[in-house]
Each structure stands twice: as C-alpha cells, then as structure tokens.
Design a protein around this motif. Structure first.
Motif, short mmCIF file in Angstrom:
data_model
loop_
_atom_site.label_atom_id
_atom_site.label_comp_id
_atom_site.label_asym_id
_atom_site.label_seq_id
_atom_site.Cartn_x
_atom_site.Cartn_y
_atom_site.Cartn_z
N LEU A 124 0.83 -1.20 0.00
CA LEU A 124 0.00 0.00 0.00
C LEU A 124 0.87 1.25 0.00
O LEU A 124 0.63 2.21 -0.74
N LEU A 127 2.45 1.74 -3.35
CA LEU A 127 1.51 2.32 -4.31
C LEU A 127 1.59 3.84 -4.26
O LEU A 127 1.62 4.52 -5.27
N ALA A 128 1.63 4.38 -3.04
CA ALA A 128 1.69 5.84 -2.88
C ALA A 128 3.04 6.39 -3.30
O ALA A 128 3.12 7.35 -4.07
N PHE A 132 2.79 6.69 -7.37
CA PHE A 132 2.30 8.07 -7.48
C PHE A 132 3.33 9.12 -7.08
O PHE A 132 3.08 10.30 -7.19
N GLY A 133 4.47 8.70 -6.55
CA GLY A 133 5.51 9.67 -6.22
C GLY A 133 5.22 10.56 -5.03
O GLY A 133 5.73 11.67 -4.94
N VAL A 134 4.41 10.08 -4.09
CA VAL A 134 4.14 10.85 -2.88
C VAL A 134 5.41 10.89 -2.03
O VAL A 134 6.18 9.93 -2.01
N ALA A 139 3.87 9.56 3.16
CA ALA A 139 3.17 8.30 2.94
C ALA A 139 3.38 7.35 4.13
O ALA A 139 2.43 6.71 4.60
N ILE A 143 0.57 5.61 6.71
CA ILE A 143 0.47 4.20 7.08
C ILE A 143 0.40 4.07 8.61
O ILE A 143 -0.39 3.29 9.15
#
Lengths: 432, 379
Positions: A124, A127-128, A132-134, A139, A143
């Motif tokens: 998860l 994914l961020a 998505f380059g967070v 990120a 979590i």
C-alpha cells in the motif's frame, strides 16, 4: 607493505599499533574485546552475575529479535531508495494478523499472518510512493495513522465476539512455538537423551572473561524460540542476498543511482516495489515475533519498536551486521528491565560503561586526540560517580537510553554515516 | 471561485474514496453502510454536537498549525508530540507553584508552555544546523525521550504531593487558571446550546489562525519561509540565511506546539491538571491535519473540523453493534487517498506549466530568428 598503503591517516603512520587499529576489521575486534572485558570486570567488581548471565542474554535475544527485524525491514526499503517511516504501522498490521491466524491455526500460521499483514501495508505504501511519487515521509506517516485503526477495527470484528478475546487482545494462540537448545554445549536433548551442558558448567565457575563468553554463547543457544532462530537465518540470508546476488545489486542500485540503474535496464519501480514489499513482510514478521512471545495479540504491543528499528538502521550505517549489533544493544537495554532486580543490573551496567569509556580513552591515546580523550575521561568519571551514588536507577532512565544513544551517535558520527545516496527522492522513468 | 473549485477537486475525490473504503469495510464485517452513515449524520447534526465537535477540533487545529509552519519550509517536525506533552506537564506543574490573579495566571502558564515547547524543539533545530542531523530522525528520538522524561517527572518530582491516590498526576490547578466558557456569548446571540459547553480556548485558536495567515502571507519572514520551501537555492541567492531560517522555523513550530495541550489544561474542566488521562497523541494528529489542509490556515481548520466530526459521528455507533473504529479507518483512508490525490494534481499542474512555458519559448524564438532555433536543435 600494502597494509601501510591502505591506512588513510598519515599522522599515525609511525605507530604500529595505531596502524593496526586503523583497519576496520581490527577496529571491530578491539571494540568487541573492550565490550567483553568491561562487562566482565563490571560483573566481578559489582558482584552482579546477572549482567552477563545466559538468562539475561536469552531475554535480550528475545527482545532484540523484533527490533532487528524492523531494522532489517528498513534496510531493504532504504537500500531500494524509499525512506520507510511506516515501519511502525507495518508492524502493527503484522501483530493483528499474527494474533488472528495464530488464534485460528497455531504459532506457525501466526508467523505467516504477520508476514501477510505487513506485506499488504508495504505494498500500500509502495503504491503511494513508487507509483504516485508521494513524499516518502508523508506516505509512511499515513500508514502509521491508518494501521492502528485497521487493527482496532479488525479486533472489534474478529476478537470481541470470541472471549477471552477483546478489543485490545486476541483470544490467544492455539499452541505455542517450540524452543531449541543446542545439544552438548548447552544441554539440549538428542533423541530423548539429555546431553551435557558444558557452557553452563563453565558459566557457573565465574571465571574472568571465560565465564562471561560462555554465558553469552549459552544464552544464544538455550531455549531459543524457533521464530527467533528464523530471524537469525533471515539476517544471514539478507547479508548474502543484498551484497552477493544480482537482485541485491539491482535493489541497491535503485537506491544509489536510479538513473544509472535504469539506463542499464533495471526497472527502478519494480525494485522499489520489491524493496517495500520485503520491508513490509519483515516488519510484519517482527510483529508476529512479538505476538508469539506473549502468545497473543495485544493492542499497542509494538510500542515504538518500528521507530527503534529505524534507529538501529542509522546506528548500523545501513548494513545488516550493523543493524544486528544495534538491535542487540537496544534489546539488551530493554531485556534487563524484564529481569528480576533490574535496577541492580542497570547499576552494574553504569560501571561497565564507565570502564569501557576508560578503555576507549586509552585507545584514543594512540591517535593523540587529547580533546576526545578528555571528553571520554570526563564521561567515564561521571558514570562511575553515578554508579557509586545511585541506589536504584530509574526505570524511565533505562527506557530512554536507546534513543539518547542514537541521538548522540547520529550527531557525533553524522559524517561517518553513509545512507543510500538517493533515498527519499521519488523517481520516475526518464528522470535524471 | 474557479480557483476554490479546483482546490477542492482532490480532497473531494479523496473523501469519496474514503467513504467507499469504509463502506466496504462495514460490508465485510456484516454491517449495513447506509445505516451506519445515516446514524453518523444524526450524531453530528445537532447544535450540541457541533459545539462538541468544535471543542475537539480546537487542539487539533493548534497541532495542525504547529506542524504546518515547518512543512511550509519542507521541515518535518514529527516532534510536535514530544514538545507538547513536555510543555503541558511543565506548565501544569509551574501553574501550581504560583498564585496570581486570573488573567495573569493563565498568561503565565501559557508563557511557560510556549517556552518549554520552543526549548525542546530547539534541540532538533540546533542539531540540524550545527551537526546536519535530519530533523525527522532527531525529532522521533526526542519524542521518545520526552515520553520517558514526562514519566520520570510525573513519577516523583512533579507528582501531586501527599496524595492518597495511586494515579500519577500533578496537583489540580487553582480556579484562577481557567479560561472561561463562551456559552453566555453564544446564547446572547440567541442560539441555544443545550447542555454543551463551548470552551474558551477557541478564541486563542482563531487568533493563532489569523496570526499564522498574517505571518505567512503578509510578513517578510513568511515570504522568506515560503521562498525557502519552494526553492532553497533561489532563497539563498536572494540573501536569505538558510540556517537562521531553519532555527527560527523549528523553534516557532515548537512554540506553537507548546500550546497544543493548553485547551485541555486550562479550558476543559475535565482535566485542569496533567495526569494519565491527558491526551497524548495530538501531535501526530496535527501532522495528519497539516497534510490534509495543505498547510493553509483555512485548510487545516477544515481538516480539523472534519477529523473531529468523524470522531464525534462514529463514537456512539458501538451502542448499535456497529464497530466505531470505522471512524479511524475513514480518517486513515481519507488521509492516504488525499495525499495521493494532491500529488497527482500537483504533477499534472507542473506538466501543464512546463508545456505552456515550452510553447511560449518556441513562439518567441520563432519570431526572433530561425537560425537560433536551428542552432538550439542542433545542440
């Protein structure tokens, strides 16, 4: 001749002892020797045998294992280029899944559950950060917010209807994890025959140094739970995988020079997904080790061990052996508080630290660094004074020790530490 | 208006995702999402509930602003939590050591809290400036050290003297250290609050929000802060001293963090002392809110209200057999999807700006001469 050529400092070029110590291998040996000698001296001078007893070492190993796994989890993530502040949350996911599967299917499924729970959290986060380059810190933080919520929701749905389970605790694992004792050296069983306990005998002689080393070895080989053995195996495997296999090289390249790795056909995104997936799985396993130790999931069981793992990562300079050493140190500090009469052990530890610093001060004579030496002597005297005057050291003092040590290590050794070059920077294909 | 609409696209999408995820979680656990959401709405829509939501949101807002100040300069002050618990404990103790008339007593406690928060944050700042220690690492460590320090101080030196109770807590503050309720002010406007009490620290929170807005958008310091956050090199070239900015920003963030616990300590009669029940995780909530509210004074306020609203709405669900923890899942998934949505929007805008700039450059060079363009292409 080549030995001399490798010594970086010219200032100490004339002194043969200094030359020898300047090599990393001998430096580590010397540090280990100073450690053992000071512990042994402190044990004899204070008369507190629990300082290096196999019982204390065994507890320290048990408390060190989850911290070490968290550190190793951080290692995989950061070597692949992602800073993982979310370790704490991933461990929390590991504990609740381990509590769930352990309750239904037994301790080995608790191990599997921990891995699965952590893995999902790791993916998860990936994914961020990777897709998505967070920002990695943001990120990871998300979590950490999300995981305790999911854990509490799950325990409400799964554990509350099944007493003695409750909102804060699972009903308890069905069965407990087996334990291993080495035959011949530590008195383990061999096909039903009780072998001699040689190390135990030496330990009881209370000899200088020899008994302490026996205590250490016996602690590491007596009544070790299989999940802790698994942890040790994973450490050895990781050191090999990360530094001796193509996968390890690619993973580390994604953290050091993603653009260069990409130009050679390595998929940086895939490596970073893999890094975080392994990271989550290991952190979750760390959670499972916590669950197995008390045979059930308890809310807030992780209690900052994810962050402590992050500390061992920095302390250990982003290397598996360093992480293991850091976790051992922190595990020991936490472990002694679980022994009977922890205050006296902590007091003896103050003496050990004072002696060790005195040795280090003598060591710094070889480099003629007067300022550093004076500083160490001062601290050594302060610690010795603390040993003489305090009767019962405060438990909170022990609690903060690992964090203070890390803070000092980071501020003093910041120049020696070398994190992966491009960790924490989101990277997209085609970017330089 | 169009700008506002565009700013709301990402959070609205994130809220949608959060609602879908919570609905799925409810379905998986065998509950009806529609019933749960209807119940939540009932729980937040009365005047009394709104007062309770505002009370809850006030410390959240202060925590959010404290963290946002640092975020504006890309400084991650994870340490707000340690800063505020230490500040609240020391201020609670210091408040019992003096006797002053009411306004001065409150002011004294506030000053102590601000000072302690700033002092604890300054460790992070000094380590960063002098030893180049990453502020995330040092503030994580300092959070734990603060927790240990609070436990140590509460166990012995600051503990309520001659107390028969086994609970470790400070002495209760005198009545003069109370910030009055706002009920009479509200009822004077004709709104009936029922049994709810609107606590007075709200005024401080609003003042802080306005002050933050003025500092950020109307002062030289705020300009330099935003400039350093967006482009540190440009800031340095413009004569901004980066180290001084780091020091000032982290210490300011810590000073504001010192105020986080003051709502509970001074305005909420339930506490009025530092003890085991005192809220301990507001600093972390603040990080979430600063992220959700994009560090803007209004955005953080909206985030704080939504956060408090979710908590208030889900609290009574357990009475109906629906797990109230759905609220935390809602908050967490909202946060996670919001940061992803913000990032996607930011990258899209960036790409659009770059494309626009490239178009403008080609146009102007076309007009200048064809030779230059050819030379550029050749290069």
């Amino acid at each position: 001749m080549s030995v001399i050529a490798e010594t970086p400092s010219t200032e100490v070029g004339r002194n043969p002892i200094a030359q020898l110590i300047a090599q990393p291998r001998y430096r580590l040996m010397l540090i280990a020797m100073i450690g053992v000698v000071s512990m042994s001296l402190a044990r004899i001078l204070s008369g507190n045998d629990d300082l290096t007893s196999s019982g204390t070492i065994g507890v320290a190993l048990r408390t060190a294992a989850p911290i070490a796994l968290a550190g190793l989890a951080g290692l995989y993530a950061e070597r692949s280029g992602t800073v993982n502040i979310g370790l704490e949350g991933m461990m929390v996911m590991g504990t609740v899944f381990a509590g769930w599967w352990g309750w239904l299917y037994g301790p080995w499924m608790a191990v599997a559950g921990g891995i699965v729970g952590g893995l999902m959290a790791g993916l998860l986060m990936s994914l961020a950060t990777t897709t998505f380059g967070v920002n990695h810190i943001v990120a990871g933080f998300a979590i950490n917010i999300l995981a305790p919520g999911v854990a509490r929701f799950m325990s409400n749905v799964l554990f509350v209807p099944n007493p003695p389970g409750s909102i804060t605790s699972s009903p308890g694992n069905s069965g407990s994890m087996g334990r291993f004792t080495m035959p011949f050296t530590s008195g383990g069983d061999l096909f039903g025959w009780q072998s001699p306990d040689i190390l135990g005998w030496i330990e009881n002689q209370r000899w200088f140094i020899i008994s302490d080393i026996s205590g250490l070895l016996r602690g590491l080989s007596t009544n070790v739970s299989y999940d802790v053995l698994l942890t040790i195996a994973i450490f050895i495997a990781s050191a090999y995988i990360l530094w001796r296999t193509p996968f390890g090289l690619r993973l580390r390249a994604a953290g050091e020079r993603p653009a260069a790795a990409d130009s050679l056909g390595v998929s940086v995104a895939k490596m970073r997904h893999a890094g975080l997936a392994i990271s989550g799985a290991l952190a979750g396993l760390g959670g499972a080790v916590l669950v197995i130790a008390v045979n059930r999931y308890q809310e807030a069981q992780v209690a900052g061990r994810g962050f402590l793992g992050l500390a061992t990562l920095i302390f250990g300079n982003w290397r598996p052996a360093g992480v293991a050493a850091g976790a051992g140190l922190f595990g020991y500090a936490q472990g002694i508080t679980l022994r009977t009469n922890p205050e006296q052990v902590v007091r003896a530890l103050l003496l050990a630290a004072a002696i060790a610093l005195a040795f280090v001060a003598i060591w710094s004579l070889t480099t003629r660094n007067v300022k550093a030496m004076g500083f160490m002597v001062l601290i050594a005297i302060a610690l010795f004074w603390a040993y003489l005057t305090t009767e019962r050291p405060n438990n909170q003092l022990v609690f903060v020790t690992p964090y203070v040590v890390t803070l000092i290590a980071v501020s003093v050794g910041a120049r020696r530490l070398r994190p992966p070059a491009e960790e924490g920077i989101p990277w997209f294909k085609g970017q330089l | 208006m169009k700008r506002l609409g565009r700013a709301l696209v990402a959070p609205a999408a994130a809220a949608g995702v959060a609602i879908v995820i919570s609905a799925l979680a409810l379905l998986l656990s065998g509950n009806s999402p529609l019933r749960a959401f209807a119940e939540m709405w009932d729980n937040v829509s009365s005047a009394e509930s709104i007062v309770l939501i505002i009370n809850r949101a006030v410390p959240y807002y202060i925590a959010g602003v404290a963290v946002a100040v640092g975020f504006k300069m890309n400084l991650f002050n994870i340490g707000a939590n340690g800063q505020y618990i230490l500040a609240a404990l020391v201020a609670a103790w210091a408040g019992t050591q003096v006797s002053l008339p009411a306004p001065l007593h409150v002011a004294f406690i506030l000053v102590v809290a601000v000072f302690v928060g700033a002092a604890w944050a300054s460790i992070t700042a000094i380590l960063k400036v002098t030893r180049n220690v990453n502020e995330v690492i040092s503030s994580i460590m300092l959070n734990f050290i603060a927790t240990g320090l609070v436990a140590f101080l509460l166990a012995e030196p600051f503990r309520e003297p001659d107390s028969a109770s086994l609970i470790a807590q400070t002495e209760k503050l005198a009545a003069s250290a109370t910030i009055p309720k706002l009920n009479r002010l509200i009822e004077w406007t004709g709104v009936d609050l029922g049994n709810a009490n609107l606590y007075g620290f709200l005024v401080f929170a609003i003042t802080l929000g306005i002050g933050y807005h003025l500092l950020l958008n109307r002062s030289r310091f705020g300009y330099e802060l935003r400039l350093t956050g967006i482009n540190p090199d440009a800031a340095r070239a413009a004569g901004v001293n980066p180290n001084a900015m780091i020091l000032k920003t982290i210490i300011l963030s810590g000073a504001i963090a010192g105020l986080i616990g003051m709502h509970s300590l001074l305005a909420d009669p339930q506490f009025h002392r530092y003890g085991d029940q005192f809220p301990r995780n507001l600093g972390f909530t603040g990080i979430a809110l600063a992220l959700l509210g994009r560090n803007s004074p209004i955005g953080v306020a909206a985030a704080a209200l939504i956060w408090a609203m979710i908590e208030r709405g889900t609290q009574p669900l357990s009475l109906l057999g629906i797990p109230q923890e759905i609220g935390v899942i809602m908050q967490g998934s909202f946060l996670l999807s919001a940061i992803i949505a913000y990032e996607v929007v930011r990258r899209r805008n960036e790409a659009r700006t770059t494309a626009e700039a490239a178009r403008l450059i080609t146009q102007s060079t076309d007009a200048d001469s064809n030779e230059t363009t050819e030379a550029q292409v050749a290069r």
